[in-house]
Design an enzyme around this catalytic site. Structure first.
Site, PDB file in Angstrom:
ATOM      1  N   ALA A 112       0.754  -1.298  -0.250  1.00 42.13           N
ATOM      2  CA  ALA A 112      -0.093   0.544  -0.313  1.00 42.13           C
ATOM      3  C   ALA A 112       0.894   1.171  -0.079  1.00 42.13           C
ATOM      4  O   ALA A 112       1.993   1.563   0.997  1.00 42.13           O
ATOM      5  CB  ALA A 112      -1.093   0.106   1.056  1.00 42.13           C
ATOM      6  N   PRO A 113       0.703   2.441  -0.478  1.00 44.98           N
ATOM      7  CA  PRO A 113      -0.589   2.324  -0.857  1.00 44.98           C
ATOM      8  C   PRO A 113      -1.242   1.675  -2.816  1.00 44.98           C
ATOM      9  O   PRO A 113      -2.339   1.929  -3.176  1.00 44.98           O
ATOM     10  CB  PRO A 113      -0.891   4.174  -1.385  1.00 44.98           C
ATOM     11  CG  PRO A 113       0.258   4.626  -1.277  1.00 44.98           C
ATOM     12  CD  PRO A 113       1.282   3.110  -0.255  1.00 44.98           C
ATOM     13  N   GLY A 114      -0.173   1.513  -3.542  1.00 45.35           N
ATOM     14  CA  GLY A 114       0.143   0.806  -4.431  1.00 45.35           C
ATOM     15  C   GLY A 114       0.582   0.849  -6.223  1.00 45.35           C
ATOM     16  O   GLY A 114       0.800   0.504  -6.898  1.00 45.35           O
ATOM     17  N   ASN A 115       1.335   2.128  -5.635  1.00 45.79           N
ATOM     18  CA  ASN A 115       2.102   2.762  -6.988  1.00 45.79           C
ATOM     19  C   ASN A 115       2.945   1.671  -7.482  1.00 45.79           C
ATOM     20  O   ASN A 115       3.098   1.615  -8.762  1.00 45.79           O
ATOM     21  CB  ASN A 115       3.235   3.868  -6.655  1.00 45.79           C
ATOM     22  CG  ASN A 115       2.496   5.112  -5.702  1.00 45.79           C
ATOM     23  OD1 ASN A 115       1.581   5.755  -6.570  1.00 45.79           O
ATOM     24  ND2 ASN A 115       2.222   5.673  -4.430  1.00 45.79           N
ATOM     25  N   GLU A 142      -0.089  -6.080   2.012  1.00 45.75           N
ATOM     26  CA  GLU A 142      -0.298  -4.890   3.333  1.00 45.75           C
ATOM     27  C   GLU A 142      -1.124  -5.676   4.187  1.00 45.75           C
ATOM     28  O   GLU A 142      -1.775  -6.255   4.576  1.00 45.75           O
ATOM     29  CB  GLU A 142      -1.238  -4.457   2.402  1.00 45.75           C
ATOM     30  CG  GLU A 142      -1.995  -3.504   2.881  1.00 45.75           C
ATOM     31  CD  GLU A 142      -0.120  -2.284   3.649  1.00 45.75           C
ATOM     32  OE1 GLU A 142       1.077  -2.095   2.980  1.00 45.75           O
ATOM     33  OE2 GLU A 142       0.334  -2.037   4.726  1.00 45.75           O
ATOM     34  N   ASP A 191       9.413  -3.152  -0.442  1.00 42.05           N
ATOM     35  CA  ASP A 191       9.498  -1.540  -1.014  1.00 42.05           C
ATOM     36  C   ASP A 191       9.458  -1.141   1.232  1.00 42.05           C
ATOM     37  O   ASP A 191       7.774  -0.698   1.475  1.00 42.05           O
ATOM     38  CB  ASP A 191       8.463  -1.145  -1.243  1.00 42.05           C
ATOM     39  CG  ASP A 191       9.117   1.079  -1.121  1.00 42.05           C
ATOM     40  OD1 ASP A 191       9.922   0.930  -0.994  1.00 42.05           O
ATOM     41  OD2 ASP A 191       7.912   0.733  -1.094  1.00 42.05           O
ATOM     42  N   CYS A 300      12.825   5.058   0.916  1.00 52.52           N
ATOM     43  CA  CYS A 300      12.891   6.357   0.577  1.00 52.52           C
ATOM     44  C   CYS A 300      13.355   6.686   1.695  1.00 52.52           C
ATOM     45  O   CYS A 300      13.306   7.946   2.123  1.00 52.52           O
ATOM     46  CB  CYS A 300      11.084   7.382   0.134  1.00 52.52           C
ATOM     47  SG  CYS A 300      10.524   6.703   0.939  1.00 52.52           S
TER      48      CYS A 300
HETATM   49  N1  SAM Z   1       5.570   0.507  -2.120  1.00 50.37           N
HETATM   50  C1  SAM Z   1       4.246   1.082  -1.844  1.00 50.37           C
HETATM   51  C2  SAM Z   1       3.703   2.007  -2.557  1.00 50.37           C
HETATM   52  O1  SAM Z   1       4.960   2.621  -3.633  1.00 50.37           O
HETATM   53  O2  SAM Z   1       3.001   2.763  -2.780  1.00 50.37           O
HETATM   54  C3  SAM Z   1       4.350   1.933  -0.590  1.00 50.37           C
HETATM   55  C4  SAM Z   1       4.890   1.338   0.713  1.00 50.37           C
HETATM   56  S1  SAM Z   1       5.224   1.977   2.387  1.00 50.37           S
HETATM   57  C5  SAM Z   1       6.727   2.132   2.084  1.00 50.37           C
HETATM   58  C6  SAM Z   1       5.148   0.567   3.040  1.00 50.37           C
HETATM   59  C7  SAM Z   1       4.122  -0.746   3.528  1.00 50.37           C
HETATM   60  O3  SAM Z   1       4.393  -1.603   4.115  1.00 50.37           O
HETATM   61  C8  SAM Z   1       2.857  -0.192   4.331  1.00 50.37           C
HETATM   62  O4  SAM Z   1       2.119   0.458   3.937  1.00 50.37           O
HETATM   63  C9  SAM Z   1       3.337  -1.025   5.918  1.00 50.37           C
HETATM   64  O5  SAM Z   1       1.867  -0.734   6.261  1.00 50.37           O
HETATM   65  C10 SAM Z   1       3.610  -2.001   4.511  1.00 50.37           C
HETATM   66  N2  SAM Z   1       4.184  -2.713   5.928  1.00 50.37           N
HETATM   67  C11 SAM Z   1       5.064  -2.805   6.988  1.00 50.37           C
HETATM   68  N3  SAM Z   1       5.029  -4.014   7.655  1.00 50.37           N
HETATM   69  C12 SAM Z   1       4.937  -4.865   6.513  1.00 50.37           C
HETATM   70  C13 SAM Z   1       5.021  -6.331   6.857  1.00 50.37           C
HETATM   71  N4  SAM Z   1       5.083  -6.838   7.648  1.00 50.37           N
HETATM   72  N5  SAM Z   1       3.905  -7.381   5.889  1.00 50.37           N
HETATM   73  C14 SAM Z   1       3.494  -6.487   4.868  1.00 50.37           C
HETATM   74  N6  SAM Z   1       3.034  -5.376   4.931  1.00 50.37           N
HETATM   75  C15 SAM Z   1       4.005  -4.555   5.955  1.00 50.37           C
END
Ligand code: SAM
Length: 374
Positions: A112-115, A142, A191, A300
């Site tokens: 999430a958010p899914g980019n 997610e 990510d 990031c």
């Molecule tokens: N890749 C996404 C994008 O480009 O839109 C952004 C991802 S954001 C940096 C990290 C995401 O990882 C967050 O939504 C968080 O809730 C989720 N997250 C953190 N730990 C996690 C886990 N152990 N398993 C699955 N999701 C996780």
């Protein structure tokens, strides 16, 4: 905090969603009134009210930079999922991973958010336009159910619903890599949560000398000041409430909007240690997928602790040695990114220049118009 100059040095990056549109189509419709330029600097410097400009990025396919100042979220193209507003550096992982039909299924571990999930779907589609009917799946995990709703929505609007299996509330670390349904997973995009210090508008190192600002904040709100290192609440990217401006300098806000009170460099270090331990575990877990051939790991963050050092520790792990995981050499990377000359820090890669060259970085404020990214 964000300096006006830092934000002024960033164009509006627009990823054209190949599942719904094309660059040509967008140049003729959404950006028909924009003038084409081959100079990114012209886009960055074009003043408000001047002719709006559009630039085709040479590194990432289907990526445009346009003059800031127009609310593109109000356009038909945005509403129809034809364009996605995504920083250039954030487009590197899916393009670099380059999933192809022969790679089998794809995992987006922290989606999430899914980019990047929607970008993965677009890259797959580019290699194989009949992808709609191809038996190739993107498993998007997610952990946060609320954020997973945004992911669901984004995937639907971007037209990648059929290819994507979303697991809302699913912790990637609880996924069994040996499970039958993941036996064909060949590529993974990681990510994970990070400090968000590369986001434009965030300090890489918060000011650490304003303890009384927190007292002021707590007096104003009638609440006790949170303890150091404690995550206090979530906020949206860049959001700073009235009266919080000073106090916010003591807050480390991560890429998900979690705030952590940071009053000393020890606090910051503790936060980075917690994040990097988690990031390493995610990477080691991904190594276990039996058919995995390629993984991208991205943050990031500008901190080596979350970037090169995580990669180095992962490479030195038993499982990496046993399974032969290594850094993809720059020469073997997708053509657009081979040409991107901002690479990893050799001193953080044990002096191994091949590993450092295999890592890709970007720095905010260096004139390339991107956020800080690894
Ligand atoms: N890749 C996404 C994008 O480009 O839109 C952004 C991802 S954001 C940096 C990290 C995401 O990882 C967050 O939504 C968080 O809730 C989720 N997250 C953190 N730990 C996690 C886990 N152990 N398993 C699955 N999701 C996780």
């Amino acid at each position: 905090r964000a300096s006006a100059g830092e934000e002024a040095n960033i164009p509006r990056w627009v990823r054209v969603n190949a599942l719904r549109s094309s660059v040509e189509d967008q140049l003729e419709t959404t950006f028909a009134a924009y003038k084409r330029t081959t100079e990114l600097q012209e886009v960055i410097r074009s003043p408000p009210g001047a002719t709006r400009l559009v630039y085709i990025d040479p590194h990432v396919p289907n990526l445009l930079a346009v003059t800031q100042g127009t609310d593109l979220t109000k356009t038909d193209a945005y509403g129809a999922g034809k364009i996605i507003l995504q920083d250039k550096a954030s487009c590197f992982p899916a393009y670099l991973l380059d999933p192809r039909s022969e790679d089998g299924d794809v995992v987006d571990a922290c989606a999430a958010p899914g980019n990047k999930t929607t970008h993965l779907a677009a890259v797959l589609h580019g290699h194989r336009p009949e992808f709609e009917s191809a038996p190739q799946t993107i498993f998007a995990f997610e952990k946060d159910s609320r954020r997973a709703q945004t992911l669901e929505k984004m995937v639907r609007i971007a037209g990648s619903r059929k290819q994507t299996v979303i697991a809302p509330g699913q912790d990637f670390l609880q996924v069994d890599p040996e499970a039958d349904k993941y036996k064909d997973v060949g590529v993974l995009l990681l990510d994970p949560s990070c400090s968000g210090s590369g986001i434009v508008g965030r300090d890489s190192m918060p000011e650490l000398h304003l303890p009384d600002a927190l007292d002021k904040q707590s007096q104003g709100k009638g609440a006790p000041p949170p303890k150091n290192g404690q995550t206090v609440r979530k906020r949206k990217h860049g959001e700073v409430e009235k009266g919080e401006k000073e106090a916010s300098q003591n807050l480390l806000i991560d890429d998900e909007g979690n705030e952590t009170v940071v009053n000393s460099s020890k606090d910051l270090q503790a936060r980075l240690e917690a994040l990097s331990s988690f990031q390493l575990i995610i990477l080691l877990h991904a190594f276990k997928f039996p058919s995995a051939k390629r993984i991208t790991y991205s943050t990031c963050s500008v901190h080596a602790a979350e970037n090169e050092r995580v990669v180095m520790k992962a490479l030195q792990s038993d499982i990496a040695r046993r399974r032969g995981w290594r850094i993809l050499r720059r020469d073997d990377q997708v053509s657009g990114l081979r040409d991107w000359d901002v690479r990893g820090l050799p001193e953080e890669c044990g002096g191994d220049t091949e590993i450092a060259e295999g890592c890709i970085r970007s720095h905010k404020g260096d004139g390339r118009g991107v956020m800080g990214f690894f």
